[in-house]
Motif scaffolding. Sequence first.
Motif, PDB file in Angstrom:
ATOM      1  N   TRP A   1       0.602  -1.054  -0.067  1.00 56.94           N
ATOM      2  CA  TRP A   1      -0.070  -0.083  -0.035  1.00 56.94           C
ATOM      3  C   TRP A   1       0.822   1.125   0.026  1.00 56.94           C
ATOM      4  O   TRP A   1       2.036   1.344   0.145  1.00 56.94           O
ATOM      5  CB  TRP A   1      -0.927  -0.068   1.173  1.00 56.94           C
ATOM      6  N   THR A   2       0.290   2.421  -0.261  1.00 64.02           N
ATOM      7  CA  THR A   2       1.022   3.707  -0.060  1.00 64.02           C
ATOM      8  C   THR A   2       1.109   4.099   1.400  1.00 64.02           C
ATOM      9  O   THR A   2       0.314   3.389   2.067  1.00 64.02           O
ATOM     10  CB  THR A   2       0.142   4.764  -0.917  1.00 64.02           C
ATOM     11  N   PRO A   3       1.926   4.896   2.020  1.00 67.08           N
ATOM     12  CA  PRO A   3       2.144   5.105   3.141  1.00 67.08           C
ATOM     13  C   PRO A   3       0.990   5.896   3.796  1.00 67.08           C
ATOM     14  O   PRO A   3       0.458   5.483   4.781  1.00 67.08           O
ATOM     15  CB  PRO A   3       3.257   5.945   3.349  1.00 67.08           C
ATOM     16  N   TRP A   4       0.082   6.736   2.887  1.00 71.62           N
ATOM     17  CA  TRP A   4      -1.135   7.495   3.292  1.00 71.62           C
ATOM     18  C   TRP A   4      -2.216   6.628   3.282  1.00 71.62           C
ATOM     19  O   TRP A   4      -3.130   6.555   4.224  1.00 71.62           O
ATOM     20  CB  TRP A   4      -1.273   8.702   2.209  1.00 71.62           C
ATOM     21  N   GLU A   5      -2.238   5.429   2.748  1.00 73.54           N
ATOM     22  CA  GLU A   5      -3.183   4.514   2.848  1.00 73.54           C
ATOM     23  C   GLU A   5      -2.976   3.702   4.345  1.00 73.54           C
ATOM     24  O   GLU A   5      -4.086   3.396   5.027  1.00 73.54           O
ATOM     25  CB  GLU A   5      -3.285   3.461   1.562  1.00 73.54           C
ATOM     26  N   GLY A   6      -1.785   3.425   4.612  1.00 71.56           N
ATOM     27  CA  GLY A   6      -1.618   2.763   6.016  1.00 71.56           C
ATOM     28  C   GLY A   6      -2.171   3.770   7.077  1.00 71.56           C
ATOM     29  O   GLY A   6      -2.543   3.372   7.998  1.00 71.56           O
ATOM     30  N   ILE A   7      -1.846   5.076   6.876  1.00 68.81           N
ATOM     31  CA  ILE A   7      -1.986   6.168   7.898  1.00 68.81           C
ATOM     32  C   ILE A   7      -3.675   6.064   8.004  1.00 68.81           C
ATOM     33  O   ILE A   7      -4.440   6.366   8.909  1.00 68.81           O
ATOM     34  CB  ILE A   7      -1.521   7.306   7.643  1.00 68.81           C
ATOM     35  N   ALA A   8      -4.283   6.144   6.667  1.00 72.75           N
ATOM     36  CA  ALA A   8      -5.889   6.299   6.608  1.00 72.75           C
ATOM     37  C   ALA A   8      -6.687   5.011   7.509  1.00 72.75           C
ATOM     38  O   ALA A   8      -7.533   5.100   8.128  1.00 72.75           O
ATOM     39  CB  ALA A   8      -6.369   6.222   5.359  1.00 72.75           C
ATOM     40  N   ARG A   9      -5.908   3.761   7.071  1.00 75.11           N
ATOM     41  CA  ARG A   9      -6.303   2.537   7.800  1.00 75.11           C
ATOM     42  C   ARG A   9      -6.138   2.824   9.320  1.00 75.11           C
ATOM     43  O   ARG A   9      -7.161   2.315  10.085  1.00 75.11           O
ATOM     44  CB  ARG A   9      -5.547   1.316   7.230  1.00 75.11           C
ATOM     45  N   LEU A  10      -4.932   3.036   9.630  1.00 76.73           N
ATOM     46  CA  LEU A  10      -5.047   3.359  11.167  1.00 76.73           C
ATOM     47  C   LEU A  10      -5.704   4.217  11.715  1.00 76.73           C
ATOM     48  O   LEU A  10      -6.587   4.159  12.847  1.00 76.73           O
ATOM     49  CB  LEU A  10      -3.472   3.823  11.379  1.00 76.73           C
TER      50      LEU A  10
END
Length: 300
Positions: free
Chosen positions: A211-220
């Motif tokens: 995933w993209t880093p911002w997608e990981g942040i969004a999931r968090l």
Amino acid sequence: MILELLAGASVGAGILLIVLVLSRPVPGVAATLNRLDRTRHSRRSFTSSAAGTTADGRLDRVRESLGERIEAEASSRGWQLMRTREDLAVMNRPMTTHLGTKALLALAAFIWLPATVFVLGLAGGIGLPVVFAILAAVVAFFLPDVALHREAESRRRDFRHVTGAFLDLVAMNLAGGRGLPEALMAASSFGDHWAMVRMRQALSNARIMGWTPWEGIARLGRDLGVDELRDLASALALAGDEGARIRLSLMARAESMRRKEMVDIEGAAGESSQSMLMAQLLMCVAFLVFLAYPAVSQLG
């Protein structure tokens, strides 16, 4: 007559609860997939030790088993319990332990109150203690949710405070010439605070999963129920897709978060001041009543 009506209503509510539990509905596809996904993510390994043979170990096993059954029943009925799951994700606690604790507390309250009433000899009949026992069980069942939400909100405020510092670190790394993904990972590597650790884990998982880093942040942000993280992920996605300059935007966002936190702190301080003022007024009124009571009693 009132006690008989209350006793009948309690019996009817118990029968209805038994019917609802026994009438297992056919779960839909979405509920089944959610149950399988939560089971895959929440499965933990336990090591056997000498402590497992103690009373505490048996109680923990009973709580876990009861919690798993309640969670399976809720999943089969399609109950998401999203607020509880977000609070538990913030506190890093499993759902099975929380549900098992709720059930054991309700059972203990249901047994303890009638036993205390009968031991003290205060029971005039069986209807009233049973009604009070059901009310006590309901209160004890929802009490862990109230305590959990209060603790989770406190940790969310702590997480927002750390997020502001994280944005400053990302902006400094961007000013040093790093790219956005490298700046995010480098900023999350500073410190061992639990919020930084969760951010670092989210970015590492995003890298592993592709995933993209911002997608990981969004999931968090979705898992923890923190809206600021989802807004941050949207801004980072825009910068990553269009190549916009993001450093000044991140610094402004960090300043806005600090300003909002300061406003919340000032509001909490104002509420505490008002509470102290009301307590002082009540003490003054009680003291005046204490002084005036002898004179007023003599007038009668």
